[in-house]
Design an enzyme around this catalytic site. Structure first.
Site, PDB file in Angstrom:
ATOM      1  N   LYS A   1       0.834  -1.201   0.000  1.00  0.00           N
ATOM      2  CA  LYS A   1       0.000   0.000   0.000  1.00  0.00           C
ATOM      3  C   LYS A   1       0.870   1.254   0.000  1.00  0.00           C
ATOM      4  O   LYS A   1       2.040   1.219   0.361  1.00  0.00           O
ATOM      5  CB  LYS A   1      -0.929  -0.005   1.209  1.00  0.00           C
ATOM      6  CG  LYS A   1      -0.235   0.086   2.550  1.00  0.00           C
ATOM      7  CD  LYS A   1      -1.246   0.077   3.685  1.00  0.00           C
ATOM      8  CE  LYS A   1      -0.555   0.175   5.039  1.00  0.00           C
ATOM      9  NZ  LYS A   1      -1.533   0.197   6.143  1.00  0.00           N
TER      10      LYS A   1
ATOM     11  N   TYR B   1      18.898  29.321  10.399  1.00  0.00           N
ATOM     12  CA  TYR B   1      17.935  30.233  11.011  1.00  0.00           C
ATOM     13  C   TYR B   1      18.015  30.217  12.545  1.00  0.00           C
ATOM     14  O   TYR B   1      18.298  29.186  13.162  1.00  0.00           O
ATOM     15  CB  TYR B   1      16.511  29.843  10.611  1.00  0.00           C
ATOM     16  CG  TYR B   1      16.208  30.024   9.144  1.00  0.00           C
ATOM     17  CD1 TYR B   1      16.019  31.293   8.601  1.00  0.00           C
ATOM     18  CD2 TYR B   1      16.083  28.920   8.312  1.00  0.00           C
ATOM     19  CE1 TYR B   1      15.732  31.459   7.256  1.00  0.00           C
ATOM     20  CE2 TYR B   1      15.796  29.063   6.964  1.00  0.00           C
ATOM     21  CZ  TYR B   1      15.617  30.342   6.440  1.00  0.00           C
ATOM     22  OH  TYR B   1      15.332  30.497   5.110  1.00  0.00           O
TER      23      TYR B   1
END
Length: 367
Positions: A35, A256
């Site tokens: 799946k 950052y």
């Protein structure tokens, strides 16, 4: 996609894992779960690789079943999720088996041929999602007998915590009671199965049905905190190549928000992949990657398309060197499960994300 990160899938490893699973549970049919694009490994490619090894392929929904058929795969397909009633006749014509999870699904099924209903019935024994409630087995029998069903393609349940023996025993007892009710009323349950990957490793009792239904083990990872068996061969590697190498002075900050400051002069490698490519932001200042067979720590916040790692103690790193987020390099391995724990998730998510976001190549695993 023109991404700088890439995923390499070793189909020979998946086939080796399938053979090992057959040896581990002799006599049981193998339902290979493919799946969601085979957990990011490519459902058509994996489906073709498992031809002759898997008795059935299992997918999440009817659309995935039709993708396999369109790819020329003839192995029987089991749809694990509930199927909309409009899909049921088309699934049957395509030689696929839907899972019936409630009265609506059962009522929408075409009339059984010769008393055989070409579908699997799911009982909910404790997962709390889809399936007929196990306490309603007698009522389900009445519905089946009303449709003159004498045999099903299969019956299954889903174990919620295969590594917990107590609750697993409860679920399997409920499942056995459902099977007993059907058999008492002359209905052959067909292919019975309960063992997912976790149960294959943890529960001899769950392996005692007519089939096993592994997913993660096929791809070379052990679920949860389970100890990986020796025969397990990871099939996916995920990485990129160094884009730049730069020196920074003691006290310098990178990325950052200044979340990392150099405690010494350092050499940093800039990798052209980040959280948009499947290397999670949760790896910031925590994760490692393999470069030249050595572990390099992530420094600063992982960015959308860039990651910075410390290669101060890895001599000779240059642009173009391979950087491995998970996989093997020069005799060392970084497992998807280890990566998953560092970002507080599971290997399933790590594999699906990396394989779904990046270009895939197929070849032998590198070490």
């Amino acid at each position: 996609m023109t991404r700088t990160a890439r995923v390499v899938v070793d189909l020979t490893a998946i086939k080796a894992n399938a053979r090992a699973l057959r040896r581990a549970v002799p006599g049981a049919a193998l339902i290979a779960v493919v799946k969601r694009d085979a957990y990011g490994h490519g459902a058509p490619e994996v489906g073709h690789a498992l031809a002759g090894l898997a008795d059935l392929l299992a997918v999440a929904d009817p659309g995935e079943a039709f993708v396999l058929r369109a790819a020329g795969i003839r192995t029987p397909v089991l749809v694990l999720g509930t199927a909309a009633s409009v899909d049921l006749p088309a699934l049957i014509r395509a030689g696929c088996h839907p899972t019936l999870t409630g009265e609506r699904d059962l009522a929408a099924m075409p009339e059984p041929r010769g008393g055989v209903l070409a579908a699997h019935l799911k009982f909910d024994t404790g997962m709390g999602r889809l399936g007929f409630d196990a306490s309603r087995a007698a009522e389900v029998v009445r519905l089946l007998r009303k449709r003159r069903v004498r045999r099903l393609a299969g019956i299954w349940t889903h174990l919620a915590a295969a590594g917990e023996p107590g609750f697993t025993r409860v679920q399997l007892r409920r499942f056995d009671e459902c099977l007993g009710v059907l058999r008492t009323h002359g209905i052959d349950p067909g292919l019975t199965h309960a063992a997912n990957s976790g149960a294959v490793l943890a529960s001899v009792r769950a392996r005692g049905y007519r089939a096993i239904r592994p997913g993660l083990l096929l791809y070379g990872c052990a679920p949860g905190g389970a100890r990986p068996p020796r025969w397990l061969r990871p099939a996916m590697s995920f990485g990129t190549r160094v884009a730049d190498v730069r020196r920074v002075a003691r006290g310098a900050t990178v990325s950052y928000d200044h979340t990392w400051r150099a405690s010494r002069a350092a050499t940093l490698a800039i990798l052209p992949a980040g959280y948009a490519d499947g290397f999670s932001r949760l790896q910031s200042n925590r994760g490692t990657v393999l470069i030249r067979g050595r572990f390099a720590r992530v420094r600063g916040l992982v960015c959308m398309n860039l990651t910075i790692v410390d290669v101060t103690d890895i001599p000779g790193v240059v642009p173009g060197d391979e950087a491995v987020f998970f996989g093997a390099q020069r005799g060392r391995r970084l497992n998807a499960g280890t990566v998953a724990r560092r970002q507080h998730t599971i290997a399933y998510e790590v594999l699906c994300t990396a394989g779904g976001l990046n270009r895939r190549e197929y070849g032998a695993a590198r070490g």
